[in-house]
Design a protein around this motif. Structure first.
Motif: not given
Length: 122
Positions: A8-9, A18-24, A74-77, A98-100
């Motif tokens: 989720f982001t 952050a979005q690329r990490i989500l996809m990985i 994948h989003s702090r807020k 998931v921290a980046h």
């Protein structure tokens, strides 16, 4: 393949780290778990570089969709919003933030308040 994992982001319309990490993470776990990507945007508004298949994306409309799932945030807020939804609707899910490595003060550390441990990724 009984466990369902939702990544989720809130900003898949942008192309970023952050979005690329989500996809990985999504591509690595989708062979082992029932994995989907959850977001607020319509599928047509997602950034085309992600090549997200329509069957892999769910637009967030109903908080009860989160029930009995594992949620990778994948989003702090959005973590605050997710935890409020969990308490208000009495939902049963596990949320993992998931921290980046964007924090300067804790030097790549992530706090998990419910389990009270510190995991250093260095």
């Amino acid at each position: 393949m009984g466990l369902e994992v939702l990544s989720f982001t809130d900003d898949l319309h942008e192309y970023g780290g952050a979005q690329r990490i989500l996809m990985i993470v999504h591509h690595e776990i989708k062979g082992t778990y029932k994995a989907k990507i959850l977001g607020f945007k319509d599928y047509s508004n997602l950034h085309p570089k992600y090549n997200i298949a329509p069957s892999e994306y769910i637009k967030f409309r109903n908080p009860f969709l989160l029930n009995n799932k594992i949620l990778l945030v994948h989003s702090r807020k959005m973590m605050t919003v997710i935890m409020i939804l969990k308490r208000v609707f009495f939902l049963n899910f596990k949320a993992i933030y998931v921290a980046h490595s964007v924090y300067d003060t804790l030097n790549w550390a992530t706090l998990f308040p419910e389990t009270s441990f510190l995991y250093q990724t260095r």
